[in-house]
Design an enzyme around this catalytic site. Structure first.
Site, PDB file in Angstrom:
ATOM      1  CD  GLU A 147      36.115  36.966  32.775  1.00  0.00           C
ATOM      2  OE1 GLU A 147      35.014  37.219  32.111  1.00  0.00           O
ATOM      3  OE2 GLU A 147      36.063  36.177  33.851  1.00  0.00           O
ATOM      4  N   GLY A 175      31.628  40.913  32.357  1.00  0.00           N
ATOM      5  CA  GLY A 175      30.225  40.220  32.772  1.00  0.00           C
ATOM      6  C   GLY A 175      29.966  39.860  31.507  1.00  0.00           C
ATOM      7  CB  CYS A 235      31.628  35.830  34.146  1.00  0.00           C
ATOM      8  SG  CYS A 235      32.969  34.781  33.864  1.00  0.00           S
ATOM      9  CB  SER A 253      30.859  44.471  37.714  1.00  0.00           C
ATOM     10  OG  SER A 253      31.349  45.563  38.048  1.00  0.00           O
ATOM     11  N   GLY A 267      39.434  47.366  49.451  1.00  0.00           N
ATOM     12  CA  GLY A 267      38.239  47.827  48.861  1.00  0.00           C
ATOM     13  C   GLY A 267      38.741  48.547  47.681  1.00  0.00           C
ATOM     14  CD  GLU A 285      26.759  39.420  34.441  1.00  0.00           C
ATOM     15  OE1 GLU A 285      27.407  38.728  34.674  1.00  0.00           O
ATOM     16  OE2 GLU A 285      27.198  40.689  34.734  1.00  0.00           O
ATOM     17  CB  VAL A 286      20.045  37.746  36.678  1.00  0.00           C
ATOM     18  CG1 VAL A 286      19.554  37.591  37.848  1.00  0.00           C
ATOM     19  CG2 VAL A 286      18.870  38.226  35.353  1.00  0.00           C
ATOM     20  CG  PHE A 287      26.766  37.702  38.915  1.00  0.00           C
ATOM     21  CD1 PHE A 287      27.396  37.277  37.734  1.00  0.00           C
ATOM     22  CD2 PHE A 287      27.298  37.600  40.158  1.00  0.00           C
ATOM     23  CE1 PHE A 287      28.733  36.983  37.976  1.00  0.00           C
ATOM     24  CE2 PHE A 287      28.390  36.991  40.292  1.00  0.00           C
ATOM     25  CZ  PHE A 287      29.319  36.924  39.242  1.00  0.00           C
TER      26      PHE A 287
END
Length: 485
Positions: free
Chosen positions: A251, A253, A285, A230, A209, A379-381
């Protein structure tokens, strides 16, 4: 014969499969809720011990011939290809990838290994001019230990694209995959490299985590961080890396626009737009997050795109004919649905989708959207296609630039030069003329600008060498230098 068997059960990979001090966690199928196994969870102590091992192992690995490193990478690529069916099964069951997407991941992952094998033998320096009687040159030397933090959405590719080139040029690597995809994004690579003969400690795989990620960034043995995730998390990684004076390749969103000009083939455009927004449930992404469509073709485009959405099969990704599988978890599903419902409340017209069952979200088309609509501005993703109309090129450029992201851009037109002229006015790390926004090749540089990251840091010889080596200046002369004191 399988690649994995049960080797990863409740374990992390430190050169051998070992128990994690951070305990373990279930590997859960988002399609069925079934517990597929258990994975070890690394904590900060696991990371510290792994980094210490890696620093020792890296020196010997860097001293190995480029031929030896290349041979290991070629063998890994061959193992991924030989066990493609098994790996694709894990990517489907664990990550929700439909068959086509799972196959694409294995194909690109193997290609990344083969390209990295070739990277190992590339020239790594240049002769420099000097005003003194000596040889002066620069060379690229391994950074040391590289930390790779990879996300859940395309776990195999987004891990191996940093792991393979970093190893090729003589680094050791600590890979922290997302615990939700610890098998497809971690155990698969650990076992493939083990079987391919990578020396113990050179690659270690530590699902964990935020605490493990923080420890990875902070550990003094780790000199380079390669992070995919993100923008919010990337800012934290970048800030922490800066405090510790180490490089972070980020790298992040995207909210990538697909531009449909008035001369575009509308039928082809609808197919392209559907693929860009709905592939892998929109959990990429580079997903087409904004459809910018000229007024002259907007009605026809919206109608055809909605028809495409309604016709797509959503279901178990392991079943033949499934186009979209489940999103990764309830948190992601609820975020998607909140953006869709708030967009409709704000005046958007729901053309297709907007519903879900369990973790299966229907591909959704929103029309009548403007720059303030939540599903357009964020950004919905997820599998959501917001359509915004424009009437002039200046208006289009303003709409396209009304975001802090700059990852990928697609422009559909019968005149490619016109498309390139528009692309010149829209900052973006990637541009595709007459294609959608989602693509990846091991030979091409990849990365975004603005809130999408720190530029092209993956793919291609130059980007990979710059990402995972340090530049060293060296001079040599026949006799010792003489000075007046």
């Amino acid at each position: 014969m399988t690649l994995l068997a049960d080797r990863f059960t409740s374990a992390i990979f430190t050169g051998a499969w070992t128990r994690a001090q951070g305990g373990d966690a279930p590997v859960v199928s988002p399609a069925t809720g079934e517990v597929l196994g258990r994975t070890g969870i690394a904590n900060a102590d696991d990371v510290h011990h792994a980094a210490t091992r890696a620093a020792r192992a890296q020196r010997e690995w860097a001293a190995a011939s480029f031929e030896e490193r290349a041979a290991v990478l070629r063998r890994v690529g061959g193992l991924l290809e030989a066990h493609a069916e098994e790996i694709q099964g894990w990517l489907g069951r664990e990550g929700g990838a439909a068959a086509g997407m799972a196959g694409f991941q294995v194909h690109v992952a193997a290609a990344e290994c083969f390209e990295a094998a070739a990277l190992a033998s590339q020239p790594h320096g240049e002769i420099l001019r000097t005003a003194k009687p000596r040889l002066s040159f620069s060379r690229q030397v391994p950074a040391g230990v590289v930390g790779v933090i990879a996300p859940f959405n395309v776990p195999l590719i987004l891990g191996i694209r940093s792991v393979a080139p970093a190893l090729a040029v003589g680094n050791a690597v600590l890979l922290k995959p997302d615990p939700r995809t610890a098998v497809g994004g971690g155990a698969v690579l650990a076992e493939a490299f083990r079987q391919a003969g990578v020396p113990e400690g050179v690659l270690q795989v530590l699902p964990g985590g935020a605490d493990a990620g923080q420890a990875l960034v902070a550990d003094p043995h780790v000199r380079v961080i390669s992070f995919t995730g993100s923008t919010e998390a990337g800012r934290k990684v970048g800030e922490a890396a800066g405090r510790h004076l180490k490089r972070a390749h980020l790298e992040l969103g995207g909210n990538s626009p697909l531009v449909v000009l008035d001369d575009a083939d509308v039928d082809a455009a609808a197919s392209i737009g559907a693929w860009g927004s709905f592939l892998h449930q929109g959990q990429i992404c580079m997903t087409t997050g904004r459809h910018l469509v000229h007024d002259a073709v907007a009605d026809a485009y919206a109608e055809r795109l909605a028809a495409k959405a309604d016709a797509l099969t959503v279901g178990d990704p392991t079943q033949e004919g499934t186009a979209l599988g489940p999103v990764i978890d309830t948190g992601q599903r609820d975020k998607i649905h909140a953006l869709v419902t708030s967009s409709v409340d704000a005046g958007a017209r729901l053309r297709a989708g907007g519903t879900y069952q369990d973790l299966y979200y229907r591909p959704t088309v929103l029309d009548g959207v403007d720059a303030r609509t939540p599903a357009y501005a964020q950004e919905v993703f997820g599998p959501v296609a917001p359509i915004v109309r424009f009437s002039s090129i200046d208006e289009l450029v303003e709409l396209a630039n009304s975001t802090e992201y700059g990852l990928s851009l697609g422009v559909l037109t019968r005149n490619p030069m016109r498309g390139m002229e528009i692309a010149d006015r829209i900052p973006s790390g990637i541009v595709h003329i007459n294609d959608q926004t989602v693509d990846d090749e091991a030979v091409a540089p990849f990365g975004g600008v603005g809130d999408s990251g720190t530029g092209s840091r993956f793919g291609g010889t130059r980007a990979n060498l710059e990402a995972f080596t340090e530049t060293q200046w060296v001079t040599m002369q026949a006799d010792p230098a003489r000075y007046p004191f």
